[in-house]
Design an enzyme around this catalytic site. Structure first.
Site, mmCIF file in Angstrom:
data_model
loop_
_atom_site.group_PDB
_atom_site.id
_atom_site.type_symbol
_atom_site.label_atom_id
_atom_site.label_comp_id
_atom_site.label_asym_id
_atom_site.label_seq_id
_atom_site.Cartn_x
_atom_site.Cartn_y
_atom_site.Cartn_z
ATOM 1 N N CYS A 159 -10.757 0.885 7.433
ATOM 2 C CA CYS A 159 -10.252 2.125 8.012
ATOM 3 C C CYS A 159 -10.796 3.362 7.310
ATOM 4 O O CYS A 159 -10.871 4.445 7.910
ATOM 5 C CB CYS A 159 -8.731 2.133 7.970
ATOM 6 N N GLU A 212 0.842 -1.202 0.000
ATOM 7 C CA GLU A 212 0.000 0.000 0.000
ATOM 8 C C GLU A 212 0.880 1.256 0.000
ATOM 9 O O GLU A 212 0.655 2.200 0.752
ATOM 10 C CB GLU A 212 -0.930 0.013 1.218
#
Length: 655
Positions: free
Chosen positions: A414, A313
């Site tokens: 998230c 990521e």
């Protein structure tokens, strides 16, 4: 304006309140947005749909019940969610606190109290608070600093408490946060564990809670965590590229750009600015400014999105910006805003507010579906296949971060709560007040009433249809008799902006248009920003974008969707005719395309000699007009493919 430590912020609250500096952010009570418009609409949807949606999912999946299990004596094997699931509860509480400060909604206040009771019941006597570690049937405390996220979760708890403190005053949540922060300082202070969290966030939480409560020890602990990073303390497991994933390869002060996991890096940078400002550390501020400049110039997508690799990521190397493999996590967009906001407050430079605007419109606003009940986690600039399912969009948990549709919830979720807390406090990023200056940084209709640093008050009404229209009218409501400075941000893209005042017009170059004189109640000052559609060309060093062009209109990035193409035509067949500028037409932005040539023959091997050129046509045959949509609205009309960067001819483009 002064604030009493430990009490409600008289400005109505704001996420960041530096104790030093020449400018301060305005609070919830100092900025009132008018109904309607781009951002008020998103805020209303956030309040009415997203906040209850998040609580419903946290309850449904048992992430809230984790606190109940710990309070009852232990979580054991029954605990649900990833190690960082607690943080989603804390971000929801923060969002509810800001929403209560924004509207005074008693339902939000009741929700904060209800959730706080469950959180507080799970706290250990020494202040430790986590549902994944340190309880019967669970691993020991701080036994996995690389991926356990204990301190990360605590950081989000502290930020939630800051929101509550500044909107409602001291209460049980603030008391819980005090005990948790005291525990962290005791456990990881100079005489404690010489460790740090694999995912930065505790630094920002400690620094801001220290500001809010007047507790310098919390800021000192944040600085200690910053100084410990970059010395290869954290173990690098198989499958993670390097210590750079954790930003543990180079000390914060010595790094030249951002690298590794994007959200980790950006939260770390935000905490570094907080500490630097509080400790008057010019070298640390300069380091983050240097890193920001390097990453924005070479590692940031057109949308403002950050993170080029699904692997880790993370950030890629310089110029590694593939549109179809862009990760651009929504949380990285939120974190980018956090860093740029802090840098603007510290320096006053408008380039930071420019990036905030780009990221707000093209990352933060892109994530939530128009109904506020589904979200993008990753935000690529090209979708090659029309993917996704209605199950993940409306009823199920998506196991994938990337896809062609927004999902109701994610296995790692998230982003929804991060969007929620950002939108609830969005208008605290709209303006700042200096000693004798009011600076308007983001444009939306409403009233700004601020006390300047010298004690004088300025109030203005802002009227605009931005970003649909570039006219921003500032009407003076109240002003002192002597001179003050009104500073209006002019984005870097706004070439040809004009400021109108007192019957005169003058060019307004990128940066800021400044009116420095006595303002008269009732007078109008108008800023005209050119928001006509324009072509945007990539740096030739971005290999993946060579031969392509994008279209922007004002702060908005546009894209093409397959649902707007005639049957039988795909986005791979589209070539934009750059001799014809993009234009507003019948409520849409359109580009002219070149006629599609014959389909490429199917081949066993996609490489070979250069094909023979097509014979020149005696007369130019016009192509078709292709409507584009704002990137933040893509995937709202069913499954589709999408492209921001479109093949172009000729490649030189208009001047």
């Amino acid at each position: 304006m002064t604030r009493t430590a430990g009490g409600t912020d008289p400005t109505g609250g704001r996420p960041v309140v530096p104790s030093r500096g020449e400018r301060r952010p305005l609070g919830l009570a100092e900025v009132t947005l008018a109904p309607g418009g781009f951002w008020p609409g998103l805020q209303e949807t956030n309040a009415a749909a997203t906040l209850p949606h998040c609580e419903e999912w946290l309850e449904r999946l048992g992430w809230l019940a984790n606190f109940d299990r710990v309070a009852a004596g232990g979580a054991g094997a029954e605990r649900t969610g990833w190690s960082f699931a607690d943080s989603e509860v804390y971000k929801l509480v923060e969002a509810l606190a800001w929403e209560y400060g924004r509207t005074g909604d008693p339902g939000c206040d009741a929700a904060v109290r209800r959730l706080t009771a469950r959180i507080a019941a799970a706290q250990d006597p020494d202040g430790y608070l986590n549902t994944c570690y340190g309880h019967p049937g669970r691993p020991p405390r701080y036994s996995d600093l690389e991926f356990g996220h204990e301190l990360y979760c605590t950081g989000h708890l502290l930020q939630a408490a800051v929101a509550r403190l500044r909107t409602a005053g001291e209460d049980d949540l603030v008391a819980v946060a005090r005990r948790a922060a005291d525990h962290v300082c005791a456990a990881f202070g100079p005489g404690g564990l010489h460790g740090l969290c694999g995912h930065p966030e505790i630094e920002t939480g400690l620094a801001e809670l220290g500001r809010a409560l007047g507790e310098p020890a919390y800021v000192d602990q944040a600085r200690l965590f910053l100084d410990r990073r970059g010395h290869r303390t954290l173990k690098v497991p198989f499958g993670v590229g390097s210590a750079g994933y954790f930003q543990d390869d180079v000390p914060v002060r010595k790094a030249d750009t951002w690298r590794g996991h994007a959200v980790r890096q950006l939260y770390l940078a935000a905490g570094a600015v907080d500490v630097a400002v509080e400790r008057d550390d010019g070298d640390l501020i300069a380091a983050v400014e240097r890193q920001w400049a390097g990453a924005v110039a070479r590692r940031t997508h057109l949308t403002g999105g950050m993170g080029s690799r699904h692997q880790d990521e993370g950030f890629g190397e310089d110029w590694e910006l593939p549109p179809d493999r862009a990760y651009c996590e929504t949380c990285a967009g939120v974190a980018s805003v956090m860093v740029s906001w802090r840098l603007h407050l510290a320096t006053g430079e408008m380039r930071y507010a420019d990036l905030m605007e780009r990221t707000f419109f093209n990352v933060v606003a892109t994530s939530p579906r128009s109904d506020g009940r589904a979200f993008f986690y990753a935000n690529p600039l090209q979708q090659r296949t029309a993917g996704g399912t209605r199950e993940s969009a409306d009823g199920g948990v998506s196991p994938r971060a990337a896809g062609g549709t927004r999902a109701a919830w994610f296995d790692v979720s998230c982003c929804p709560t991060n969007v929620a807390r950002t939108l609830a406090a969005w208008h605290t990023y709209l303006a700042t007040a200096g000693r004798r200056e009011l600076a308007v940084l983001q444009y939306a209709s409403g009233r700004i009433a601020a006390e300047l640093g010298d004690g004088r008050t300025v109030a203005v009404d802002v009227e605009t249809a931005y970003p649909a229209d570039g006219l921003v009218t500032i009407r003076v409501v109240d002003a002192p008799a002597d001179a003050v400075a009104l500073r209006l941000r002019v984005p870097a893209w706004a070439r040809g902006a004009v400021l109108h005042e007192r019957g005169r017009s003058r060019p307004a170059g990128p940066g800021a248009a400044v009116v420095d004189r006595a303002l008269v109640p009732g007078e109008e000052i108008r800023l005209e920003l050119p928001v006509a559609p324009r072509f945007t060309w990539p740096d030739p060093r971005v290999d993946a974008l060579r031969g392509c062009v994008a279209v922007e209109r004002g702060p908005l990035v546009y894209c093409a969707e397959s649902v707007d193409l005639p049957d039988g035509l795909s986005l791979e067949d589209v070539t934009v005719d750059t001799t014809v500028p993009p234009a507003d037409r019948e409520g849409a932005v359109v580009v002219e395309t070149l006629p599609a040539g014959p389909a490429a023959p199917e081949r066993d091997w996609p490489y070979g000699p250069r094909p023979d050129p097509a014979p020149p046509a005696p007369d130019r045959v016009p192509g078709a007009a292709l409507p584009l949509v704002p990137y933040h609205r893509w995937a709202e009309r069913g499954l589709s493919t999408m492209r921001v960067w479109l093949p172009a001819a000729p490649l030189t483009g208009p001047p």
